[in-house]
Design an enzyme around this catalytic site. Structure first.
Site, short mmCIF file in Angstrom:
data_model
loop_
_atom_site.label_atom_id
_atom_site.label_comp_id
_atom_site.label_asym_id
_atom_site.label_seq_id
_atom_site.Cartn_x
_atom_site.Cartn_y
_atom_site.Cartn_z
N GLY A 189 0.82 -1.21 0.00
CA GLY A 189 0.00 0.00 0.00
C GLY A 189 0.85 1.25 0.00
O GLY A 189 2.05 1.20 0.26
N SER A 190 0.24 2.39 -0.29
CA SER A 190 0.92 3.67 -0.11
C SER A 190 0.83 4.07 1.36
O SER A 190 0.18 3.41 2.16
CB SER A 190 0.27 4.73 -0.99
OG SER A 190 0.48 4.44 -2.35
N GLY A 191 1.51 5.17 1.70
CA GLY A 191 1.49 5.65 3.07
C GLY A 191 2.68 5.19 3.88
O GLY A 191 2.81 5.54 5.05
N HIS A 192 3.58 4.41 3.24
CA HIS A 192 4.76 3.90 3.94
C HIS A 192 6.05 4.51 3.39
O HIS A 192 7.13 3.98 3.63
CB HIS A 192 4.83 2.38 3.80
CG HIS A 192 3.61 1.67 4.25
ND1 HIS A 192 3.13 1.78 5.53
CD2 HIS A 192 2.74 0.84 3.60
CE1 HIS A 192 2.02 1.05 5.65
NE2 HIS A 192 1.76 0.49 4.49
N ASP A 246 -2.35 -8.07 0.12
CA ASP A 246 -1.23 -8.07 -0.84
C ASP A 246 -1.01 -9.48 -1.39
O ASP A 246 -0.81 -9.66 -2.59
CB ASP A 246 0.04 -7.57 -0.15
CG ASP A 246 -0.10 -6.12 0.30
OD1 ASP A 246 0.24 -5.22 -0.48
OD2 ASP A 246 -0.58 -5.88 1.42
N HIS A 277 0.06 -0.27 9.81
CA HIS A 277 -1.24 0.29 9.46
C HIS A 277 -2.03 0.55 10.74
O HIS A 277 -3.26 0.58 10.74
CB HIS A 277 -2.05 -0.65 8.57
CG HIS A 277 -1.25 -1.24 7.46
ND1 HIS A 277 -0.59 -2.44 7.59
CD2 HIS A 277 -1.00 -0.79 6.23
CE1 HIS A 277 0.04 -2.70 6.45
NE2 HIS A 277 -0.18 -1.72 5.62
#
Lengths: 342, 342
Positions: A54-57, A110, A219
């Site tokens: 995911g994005s945000g990392h 994922d 998350h």
């Protein structure tokens, strides 16, 4: 939570566009698949390495695409797995005669996206193998995982296989190497605050002014315990004890023994989760370094900064990765990526 | 505000110790003067370059001590100028037959500490010259300054003089070079939140959920206006307009003209203030890059990340630094420092 954002739905595409504009010649952006890819990939001399997640990392993983690390990263939206068609599309664009290595942090979403994509790629004759990363020792199963979570230790896996791919290693060699690094790498994190995905607009969890989440996931998944705030040194001691006492064999490795004992050499990473200043990370590093040395564990090299984050979460993780001569050489080999973290 | 801290009074020393432990062979820590210094300094072949300033702005400046940048940094406590005796002690330890260059961001406390120290050093026959940095265009005078503030543009000054010193430039040449870079460099910042010094325990200022501080200083000093939150693009447009319309001659330069016009080449820096994730910095970078290109200004190179921070403040600054062939070469020359930002 105030952010630098225009339309929350365009947060990820606008970030990806910024990465490409900032690094012309090095990477390019393929909007169709949320893909950041090396401009010189695929190469017939090199297995292509692709990471989803995911994005945000960030900087994981779109900012470590480049020479010596990833050929491409095709993230989903913030904290969301990439859709299967991103993985298929990115893999076809980056297909090499030497094959493709997918690196997947162990989260159910994922895994599902990559497994479905691989069935389609297999049917089209694309040769793909998948490496799962699960370095987080905090909990055995978690909100979004069966088995352990993959967190910042992933950088050691990517750096090792990226360097070996550059030297022409085969797909099978890379898979075995990555599994070995994953087995040699263990992490644990702690949060002092939650974080707010732009499109959600509300924190994914909240902590009181005197609370921490020990063993937090990237998350915001619950860790081992929500407890009272203690000193930095006490938090470090708890994380190191968890990492060093862990004996669970990890993916690709049947050793049921501690990650490091007296006489071993390790890389020591203190990874900021996004909202913690680097001053605090170095303060934490200092204590961790000294505690490990007291146990006879030798610190070969330090990695202090932001690697795998959770938006603006205040917190950090500690990773220990055991090294040997082969791995040291791979970790020190040159890279050219947007964010100079290795 | 929760932090990774043990005793707030030991925050700076424990961070400095961590930096030294993480980078053996590269830097060492001299507790007496809060000094992080290169292990191979002083060198008789090289002018020694020393920066003071307060702590709380890391990686500035203790994390950019090393080959090609600073010989030493002797910060004060968080947001406090270094005491005069730190400057004297650090300068004597790092004294080179080629002389010493002090780099001082333009704050009254820092100026006073360095000016008093220089009188004592002069009396002892130590050759010192001082370079003042004042790149912030937001306000003419500020809470802690007479004249403009020095902020993240300082990195271009340090990188240029550090590279030139490595090649054997004289003290006078370095001073002239640094003044030229400072004159070619302008910045402006914006805050979405305040920050909390560890020993104070309370935010230095607060903003409402829909407020920003446009033109903020790196110690939370007021900027041009406290206003309503707008989109990222609107904030960028306001900062770029302020930087590009600025015509005040800066230290060491009598040009009263804009920093860049159509046809000029610039380095473009988006600097996080500590609490803003790098994803947002790249989103901002993308818009700034496109807006400058629309005006015919060519982006030579991008610098996106944390350079000069304000603890965990959410916010960022934009810096434009005009480049020419000499400067490009200096900016691309190799460095070896704890935090790999250049």
């Amino acid at each position: 939570m105030k952010k630098f954002v225009n339309d929350p739905k365009q947060f990820v595409p606008e970030m990806l566009k910024g990465i490409a504009l900032a690094n012309p010649g090095l990477v390019k952006y393929v909007p169709e698949f949320n893909l950041i890819m090396r401009t010189d990939s695929p190469s017939s001399n090199r297995v292509s390495i692709i990471q989803g997640s995911g994005s945000g990392h960030e900087p994981a993983h779109v900012m470590i695409v480049g020479k010596g690390m990833l050929d491409g990263a095709c993230p989903g939206d913030v904290f969301a797995a990439p859709p299967m068609d991103y993985v298929v599309g990115a893999s076809k664009l980056l297909n090499s005669p030497k094959g493709i290595l997918h690196i997947v942090n162990n989260y159910s979403g994922d895994r599902m996206a990559f497994e479905m994509a691989n069935e389609m790629l297999d049917a089209d004759g694309v040769v793909v193998k998948t490496l799962f990363v699960d370095d987080d020792v905090a909990v055995q199963n978690s909100t979004w995982t069966v088995g352990r979570r993959g967190v910042a230790g992933n950088f050691f896996v990517i750096k090792a296989v990226g360097a070996a791919a550059e030297k022409g290693a085969s797909l099978d060699e890379l898979l075995a190497l990555g599994q070995r690094v994953n087995a040699n790498t263990r992490s644990m994190g702690v949060a002092l605050s939650g974080c707010t995905p732009p499109a959600k607009g509300q924190p994914i969890f909240t902590l009181a002014e005197d609370e921490i989440e020990m063993g937090v996931g990237i998350h915001g998944e619950p860790g081992r315990a929500r407890k009272k705030l203690v000193t930095a040194n006490e938090m470090v001691d708890e994380m190191l004890a968890a990492i060093l006492s862990d004996k669970k064999p990890t993916t690709g490795d049947e050793r049921a023994e501690p990650i490091a004992k007296s006489g071993d050499e390790v890389a020591l990473m203190v990874n900021g989760l996004g909202g913690t200043p680097i001053s605090e990370l170095y303060l934490v590093y200092g204590h961790a370094h000294q505690q490990l040395e007291k146990q006879g564990i030798k610190i070969w090299r330090s990695y202090v900064g932001e690697y795998c984050t959770s938006l603006e979460m205040a917190g950090l993780s500690i990773t220990l990765s055991r090294v040997d001569d082969e791995l040291k050489k791979l970790y020190l080999s040159p890279v050219d990526v947007p964010v100079r973290v290795f």
